[in-house]
Motif scaffolding. Structure first.
Motif, mmCIF file in Angstrom:
data_model
loop_
_atom_site.group_PDB
_atom_site.id
_atom_site.type_symbol
_atom_site.label_atom_id
_atom_site.label_comp_id
_atom_site.label_asym_id
_atom_site.label_seq_id
_atom_site.Cartn_x
_atom_site.Cartn_y
_atom_site.Cartn_z
ATOM 1 N N LEU A 289 0.835 -1.209 0.000
ATOM 2 C CA LEU A 289 0.000 0.000 0.000
ATOM 3 C C LEU A 289 0.868 1.257 0.000
ATOM 4 N N ASP A 290 1.990 1.213 0.702
ATOM 5 C CA ASP A 290 2.897 2.358 0.720
ATOM 6 C C ASP A 290 3.473 2.602 -0.676
ATOM 7 N N ARG A 291 3.882 1.532 -1.363
ATOM 8 C CA ARG A 291 4.418 1.677 -2.722
ATOM 9 C C ARG A 291 3.332 2.182 -3.672
ATOM 10 N N LEU A 292 2.109 1.712 -3.498
ATOM 11 C CA LEU A 292 1.008 2.190 -4.331
ATOM 12 C C LEU A 292 0.755 3.682 -4.097
ATOM 13 N N HIS A 293 0.825 4.085 -2.824
ATOM 14 C CA HIS A 293 0.632 5.513 -2.505
ATOM 15 C C HIS A 293 1.691 6.363 -3.201
ATOM 16 N N ARG A 294 2.927 5.892 -3.195
ATOM 17 C CA ARG A 294 3.992 6.643 -3.863
ATOM 18 C C ARG A 294 3.757 6.708 -5.372
ATOM 19 N N ALA A 295 3.286 5.603 -5.931
ATOM 20 C CA ALA A 295 3.005 5.598 -7.367
ATOM 21 C C ALA A 295 1.894 6.593 -7.703
ATOM 22 N N ILE A 296 0.868 6.642 -6.875
ATOM 23 C CA ILE A 296 -0.232 7.588 -7.096
ATOM 24 C C ILE A 296 0.275 9.023 -7.033
ATOM 25 N N LEU A 309 -1.163 -2.164 -11.851
ATOM 26 C CA LEU A 309 -1.220 -3.083 -10.715
ATOM 27 C C LEU A 309 -1.902 -4.370 -11.163
ATOM 28 N N ILE A 310 -1.206 -5.485 -10.946
ATOM 29 C CA ILE A 310 -1.765 -6.805 -11.240
ATOM 30 C C ILE A 310 -2.079 -7.490 -9.914
ATOM 31 N N PHE A 311 -3.307 -7.934 -9.760
ATOM 32 C CA PHE A 311 -3.701 -8.688 -8.565
ATOM 33 C C PHE A 311 -3.906 -10.145 -8.987
ATOM 34 N N LEU A 312 -3.206 -11.049 -8.329
ATOM 35 C CA LEU A 312 -3.190 -12.459 -8.730
ATOM 36 C C LEU A 312 -3.663 -13.336 -7.579
ATOM 37 N N ASP A 313 -4.556 -14.254 -7.875
ATOM 38 C CA ASP A 313 -5.066 -15.202 -6.875
ATOM 39 C C ASP A 313 -4.974 -16.605 -7.469
ATOM 40 N N LEU A 314 -4.262 -17.493 -6.777
ATOM 41 C CA LEU A 314 -4.085 -18.855 -7.281
ATOM 42 C C LEU A 314 -5.416 -19.603 -7.269
ATOM 43 N N GLU A 409 -6.934 8.514 -5.106
ATOM 44 C CA GLU A 409 -6.418 9.240 -3.952
ATOM 45 C C GLU A 409 -5.880 8.279 -2.899
ATOM 46 N N ARG A 410 -6.484 7.117 -2.805
ATOM 47 C CA ARG A 410 -6.107 6.151 -1.772
ATOM 48 C C ARG A 410 -5.601 4.864 -2.422
ATOM 49 N N PRO A 411 -4.475 4.324 -1.930
ATOM 50 C CA PRO A 411 -3.963 3.068 -2.493
ATOM 51 C C PRO A 411 -4.916 1.899 -2.248
ATOM 52 N N GLU A 412 -5.685 1.965 -1.169
ATOM 53 C CA GLU A 412 -6.635 0.886 -0.891
ATOM 54 C C GLU A 412 -7.667 0.758 -2.016
ATOM 55 N N ASN A 417 -9.869 -2.202 -6.612
ATOM 56 C CA ASN A 417 -10.299 -2.332 -8.005
ATOM 57 C C ASN A 417 -9.581 -3.482 -8.708
ATOM 58 N N ALA A 418 -8.304 -3.677 -8.364
ATOM 59 C CA ALA A 418 -7.584 -4.814 -8.943
ATOM 60 C C ALA A 418 -8.193 -6.126 -8.465
ATOM 61 N N THR A 419 -8.624 -6.158 -7.211
ATOM 62 C CA THR A 419 -9.272 -7.354 -6.671
ATOM 63 C C THR A 419 -10.604 -7.613 -7.373
ATOM 64 N N ILE A 420 -11.344 -6.546 -7.620
ATOM 65 C CA ILE A 420 -12.619 -6.686 -8.332
ATOM 66 C C ILE A 420 -12.387 -7.280 -9.719
ATOM 67 N N ALA A 421 -11.372 -6.766 -10.426
ATOM 68 C CA ALA A 421 -11.061 -7.290 -11.758
ATOM 69 C C ALA A 421 -10.654 -8.755 -11.684
ATOM 70 N N MET A 422 -9.893 -9.118 -10.645
ATOM 71 C CA MET A 422 -9.493 -10.518 -10.472
ATOM 72 C C MET A 422 -10.707 -11.402 -10.236
ATOM 73 N N ASN A 423 -11.651 -10.941 -9.427
ATOM 74 C CA ASN A 423 -12.860 -11.739 -9.178
ATOM 75 C C ASN A 423 -13.653 -11.958 -10.472
ATOM 76 N N HIS A 424 -13.708 -10.930 -11.311
ATOM 77 C CA HIS A 424 -14.371 -11.098 -12.606
ATOM 78 C C HIS A 424 -13.626 -12.118 -13.461
ATOM 79 N N ALA A 425 -12.298 -12.097 -13.380
ATOM 80 C CA ALA A 425 -11.506 -13.061 -14.145
ATOM 81 C C ALA A 425 -11.793 -14.488 -13.680
#
Length: 703
Positions: A289-296, A309-314, A409-412, A417-425
């Motif tokens: 989250l800290d790295r995401l905040h810096r990227a934002i 951002l890629i969110f991956l779930d096995l 504005e927020r890394p969370e 949103n990446a998690t939402i996209a992963m769930n759709h996948a």
């Protein structure tokens, strides 16, 4: 005569023993005169000596406080040589008595560092002043020497390193280097450098890699005489030091140096453990989250900065833990972490943000297509065989991608949103990749609202059952109902299962909902059975979800519902899908046998849409196949007609009954009767009915 200011007060002299003075004079009359004067002044005479040898003997045996020494003695050792030896051997102050003033004698006497001179003939006031000054000077020297010894011992025994520097200035007066004048043993211990090899050398010679900060800061202290305190890293020693510096004199700076390496490295280790996953050593969720905040923030400052951002779930990782054990599962996670690292650059971040969930932040990418290429490479690498404890495993993962920059504005929110996209996948299938769009967010928010509503509806008992009649196609007689759940809305309307069942499945709420449906269906069956003859062919069908069927206490819960309501188990039919049987065949077989032993019949719902394996039809205790409405509603298509007819013939050849659902037209009914289908349900006969209408329907079932 008033006493000299240096003379001891009367009360002090009475309280302490008088100072003992040794008189060394070879003229007896002069010696006795001086002795008398000393006694008059309140001093004690330690003795009278006429030679240097005699004086040395007295000093050795009973050391006096001070020696009055005649410079010229008739014996072999003159007063100057005697004074030199007394000072060296016994450290007793000597005041010369002389009537000579020749420069050669005085220069020779001065080399012995006398404490004063008294000129003959002796003046009593000068005598007292010379003695008091000499005693005071000697006492001061002793105190100073003791203080120096005390500080030297402290200097030598200090736990912290100490260095005295001399500032070396350039032609403009700026400090360009520092010379090490003196170091203590602690410096040798801390740095490993012998004192003899560093004293007198420049700091740049001793530590070639020293940062300019050291010279600038210490040089500033030497120039301004203002103390300072700082902490810095010394690369030559690979150590961290806390330094307190002050200037003891012009152009000098003293530094007390504490080695804080262990403390700082302990802090670094603690910080690393705080922000890294202990299993894979990847950054954890907090650091991600800290790295995401810096990227934002970086994206706000730079228009050309692009990240993703890629969110991956096995997929099916729980199966690995359940079958091979958690130790094997941990090894898989470590191997996956290493694989992900290989596919990113040093400036990117791979983090473990959950049990089998990983986040990959790609920074400074040229275009969004770079993120898709990385995701596809990861997907392809995961499909390669991985050997864990002798077992070959083939992994896959659902991946969601969020492309930046965007108005975050927020890394969370970015991670969400990446998690939402992963769930759709994952909903799309195994090993799929989806790029986030805001429609997904709207769907997720809608699903969250549905979940919240489901929980409230369960608490407030807002679920009710509707019953769709099932008929015998041969004579259109009523043979049962299928229990279908509905949710009552506050406005009085009803939500159909398609609007909430998939959310109930995902959240686990299907378990309490399924139990509610089972209990209510059994209660209705119990009430209706009381008005029926035992020989009447009638049953209620209840659908079991995959999660409900997988519960270890399924049979126990079913028995409880039957006993609590008094329903006949032979009138209860439980419907499951083909995929439920194949998830865990051995467990499924045991549960089905347990249910069949109670008299409950088993039906396969939506037959033909899943595995459709002949082997499980023979292996499992099944009573009925239900033809999926998709085939029934499209029997105008020749292929679908062939499928329906084949299913009917297959079921009958295995001794199974067949139910067709979704019958809406007379032609569909006619075709099914032609094929020999046993039972049917659909809008052609009746829509699902609430309990009261279903009860009335039982009394008058004609359509």
């Amino acid at each position: 005569m008033a006493p000299s200011p240096l003379a001891p007060p009367r009360d002090a002299s009475a309280a302490t023993p008088p100072q003992r003075i040794l008189v060394v004079e070879d003229e007896r009359i002069v010696a006795l005169d001086i002795s008398a004067r000393l006694k008059k002044l309140g001093y004690a005479v330690a003795g009278l000596a006429t030679s240097g040898e005699a004086a040395l003997d007295i000093c050795r045996e009973t050391p006096p406080s001070l020696v009055l020494m005649d410079i010229f003695l008739d014996s072999g050792m003159d007063g100057i040589e005697a004074a030199r030896r007394i000072r060296e051997l016994h450290d007793i102050p000597v005041v010369y008595i002389t009537s000579h003033d020749d420069q050669l004698t005085l220069r020779r006497a001065a080399k012995t560092a006398p404490y004063g001179y008294v000129i003959k003939p002796v003046d009593e006031r000068w005598l007292q002043s010379a003695i008091e000054v000499a005693l005071y000077k000697h006492a001061t020297e002793i105190d100073l020497k003791r203080s120096e010894d005390r500080f030297r011992r402290l200097f030598e025994r200090m736990l912290n390193a100490f260095v005295l520097f001399e500032a070396i200035c350039d032609g403009t007066g700026e400090v360009e280097d520092l010379r090490l004048l003196e170091v203590n043993p602690a410096f040798e211990r801390v740095t490993g450098l012998p004192r003899g090899e560093v004293e007198g050398r420049r700091i740049r010679e001793v530590f070639p890699g020293v940062e300019p900060f050291w010279i600038e800061t210490l040089g500033q202290v030497a120039a301004t005489r203002v103390s300072t305190r700082f902490e810095n890293y010394l690369a030559d020693l690979n150590q961290y030091f806390l330094v307190e510096a002050y200037s003891p004199g012009p152009g000098q700076v003293a530094a007390i140096i504490e080695d804080v390496t262990d403390l700082r490295r302990g802090e670094q280790l603690l910080r690393h453990r705080t922000f890294h996953d202990p299993l894979t050593d990847l950054p954890n969720r907090s650091l991600c989250l800290d790295r995401l905040h810096r990227a934002i923030e970086r994206a706000k400052r730079r228009l050309n900065y692009v990240y993703a951002l890629i969110f991956l779930d096995l997929d099916r990782f729980k199966l690995i833990n359940d079958s091979l054990g958690h130790l094997a599962g941990d090894k898989v996670l470590c191997r996956v972490a290493a694989l992900l690292r290989r596919h990113v650059r040093r400036l990117d971040t791979v983090a473990r943000v959950g049990g089998d969930e990983f986040a990959i932040l790609l920074e400074e990418i040229a275009s969004p297509g770079d993120a898709l290429r990385v995701a596809r490479k990861i997907r392809d690498s995961l499909t390669e065989a991985m050997t864990i404890d002798g077992q070959k495993l083939y992994l896959s993962a659902g991946m969601g991608i969020v492309l930046g920059p965007a108005d975050y504005e927020r890394p969370e929110e970015l991670l969400q949103n990446a998690t939402i996209a992963m769930n759709h996948a994952r909903r799309s299938g195994v090993g799929r990749i989806k790029v986030f769009d805001w429609v997904m967010r709207e769907v997720a928010e809608h699903d969250m609202g549905v979940e919240t509503g489901l929980r409230r509806s369960l608490e407030e008992k807002q679920f009710i059952l509707y019953y769709q009649p099932i008929y015998s196609l041969s004579d259109r007689s009523l043979v049962g109902f299928e229990a279908l759940v509905r949710r009552q809305r506050p406005d009085g309307g009803l939500d159909l299962p398609g609007e909430f069942i998939h959310i109930a499945e995902e959240t686990g709420l299907i378990i309490p909902l399924g139990n509610l449906v089972m209990a209510e269906a059994c209660a209705a069956l119990g009430r209706w059975s009381m008005d029926m003859a035992a020989s009447t062919k009638f049953s209620i069908s209840v659908n079991l979800s995959g999660k409900q069927f997988s519960q270890p206490d399924l049979v126990k819960q079913t028995v409880k519902s039957l006993r609590d309501t008094g329903a006949d188990p032979r009138r209860l039919r439980l419907e499951i899908t083909e995929s439920v049987l194949m998830d865990n065949p051995e467990s499924a077989l045991a549960k089905l046998r347990g249910l069949r032993e109670m008299g409950i019949t088993i039906g396969i719902d939506d037959f033909g849409t899943g595995y459709s394996s002949l082997s499980y039809l023979q292996r499992f205790p099944i009573d009925c196949l239900k033809v999926d409405r998709g085939f029934v509603s499209d029997m105008d298509d020749h292929g679908n007609r062939v499928i329906v007819k084949t299913v009917v013939n297959l079921a009958h050849s295995l001794g199974l009954e067949v139910v067709a659902e979704g019958i809406e037209t007379p032609r569909q009914e006619a075709l099914l009767k032609e094929f020999g289908c046993d039972f049917g349900q659909g809008f052609l006969f009746s829509r699902p009915l609430p309990h009261d209408k279903a009860s009335a329907f039982l009394r008058s079932p004609a359509t």
